[in-house]
Design a protein around this motif. Sequence first.
Motif: not given
Lengths: 239, 239
Positions: B16-29, B117-128
Motif C-alpha cells: 500500500r505504501f509503495a503504491g501510494q508514495h513510490l513512483p511506478a519506475g522505482a528500482p526493484a532493488a 533510510l539515510r544510506p538508501l536516500e543517497q543512492r535513490a533520489p526518489v526516496l528523498n
Amino acid sequence: MRFERAAVTVNEAFDRFAGQHLPAGAPAALVHQLRALASLHSLPRRQMSRFDVTRDHLVFVASGPTKLVALDAAGSEQIVAFQFGGDCLILPREGLHAYRLVAIRAASLLVFDAEALRPLEQRAPVLNEMIARCTLAALQRTRANLVAMGRRSATERVASFLLSMREIEQVAQADGRTLTLEMTRKEIADCLGLTVETVSRQFSKLRDLGLIATPSRTQVRLSDPVRLAAQAGAFAPAA
Amino acid sequence: MRFERAAVTVNEAFDRFAGQHLPAGAPAALVHQLRALASLHSLPRRQMSRFDVTRDHLVFVASGPTKLVALDAAGSEQIVAFQFGGDCLILPREGLHAYRLVAIRAASLLVFDAEALRPLEQRAPVLNEMIARCTLAALQRTRANLVAMGRRSATERVASFLLSMREIEQVAQADGRTLTLEMTRKEIADCLGLTVETVSRQFSKLRDLGLIATPSRTQVRLSDPVRLAAQAGAFAPAA
DNA sequence: CGCGTTGTTGAAAGTGATCAATGTCGGTGG
DNA sequence: CCACCGACATTGATCACTTTCAACAACGCG
C-alpha cells in the motif's frame, strides 16, 4: 553599535547561500546553474514580499530578520514563523491561506522559483536534500509554534517572545541583555495573537516584577532572564 | 455498515505504501531494501505510539485515522495534526517537545527508522523526493492549523472540527451527513485546546441553533453544513 | 509648539476555565 | 428483567483572564 553589512549583490547573497546550505562537494555546474536562477530582493523594514502568488518559491533570507505571516480575510497578520539571516524557507503559492514574508528590519532575500528548480533537482540530489532539510526544519519549528499557541496565557507568550527575541537579536548591548525590538506593540500583538493593550499590560507587569526594564519605547533589558524563563511556562522559548 | 479491511501483514502495508508514495519506475532493488527496513505496528484505538524516542521515524499510516500530538509537562495532549490511511509523516525524536502518534480508531503503521533510510536516500533520489513531498505536505497542513489555532473562539473551533471530521470520516451514513465520532468529549477538547465542558456547551449551542443533531453520544448529524461553515469562521475547514 | 502616532492605564464586558451537581448511557450481576 | 455501578456527558454558578472601549500620556516630527 554593531554594524552588520547587508548583502547587496546577488553574488554576495548567493555565496552566503551556497556556503550555508550547499555541501562543499557540490558540483560546480550545479552551483553555476543555481546562481543563474537566483534573484535578489531587498525588502525594506516592515514591507511585505510581493512575489508571484501563483507560484511556490524557495527563499533564502540572506540578511535581516523576517517573519512569515498568514493573511486572513480582514487583512490582519497571523505569524507563522520567524526567519533570520541564513534561514531558508518555502513560500507557498496562495491557496487556502495567503502567506507573505515581512521584513522585521530591512532584509535581503534570495528567491528561486520552485518550479524552475525541479529539473535541477532531478540531476542533483544534493539540492533535493537541501530543500528537504530546510522543509523539515521549518516543520519542526512550526509544530513547536503550534503547541506554543495552543493554550498559553498572555504572560507566557510575552515572556517567551522576549526570550526568543534575545536569541535572535544578539544585536544586544555589551551586557547581552538589552535588546532593541524593531517592532511596534501592534506588531508584537499580532505575532502573539493578543491585543496591543494586553501586550502593554504584560510589559508593565513584567517590569513591576523586576524581570525586565524598558529604558525606551523600543529597548528592553532582560534584568532577570531566569525568572523570566519561569514566567514563559513549560514550553519555554519557541526556538 | 462499511467494512474496511485493515492491513494486517507487513507486506500488505508495504504494498500500500509503495503504491501510494513510490513512483511506478522505482528500482526493484530499492523497493526490496525498503521492505526489509519496514516494520509494522498495530495501534489499538486510543493508544499512543511507543517507538524509540531517541530516534526520528518515518511513519506510513497504512490504515486508520490517527493524530499527531505533543505532550506537555502535565501529560495532556495538544493536537498537531491528523493523519489518515495513506498519509506519511515524520515522527521526530523527543526534543523540546515530545510527540506521539495516537490512534483515533485502530490503526496500522508502517515504521522506518529515519537513520536507517539515510544510506538508501543517497543512492535513490526518489526516496528523498518522496520524503520531501511528505514533509512539505505536513508543513502546509501544520501552517494551516497554526493559523486556525491563533485566535479562534470555541464555537469556531468546534464547528470547523466537525466539518473537518466530515471530510475524513466519510464513514458516514447514506445521507453523508451523519458521522460517528470515535472520540470522547475529552479527546475532542484536547484536540481543540478547550475543556470538556466548553466542548459540551458548544455542542448544545449548535444543537439549539439547529445546525447539528446528536442522536447518540457518538453520532453527530450535520443538519445544516452551510450555516455550520459560517460558524466556523474565516479560516474554515483546517483542510 | 502643536499634532499625529504609539504606548499606557482604567473600567466594563465577554469568554472560557474551574468547581460542583446532576443526568444519561452501557454493562454487569442478582 | 431490573437494579446498580461507573464512565461519560450535560448544565449551572462562579472565577480568572483577555478584550473592548475610552481616556490620557509620551514621544517624534513638521
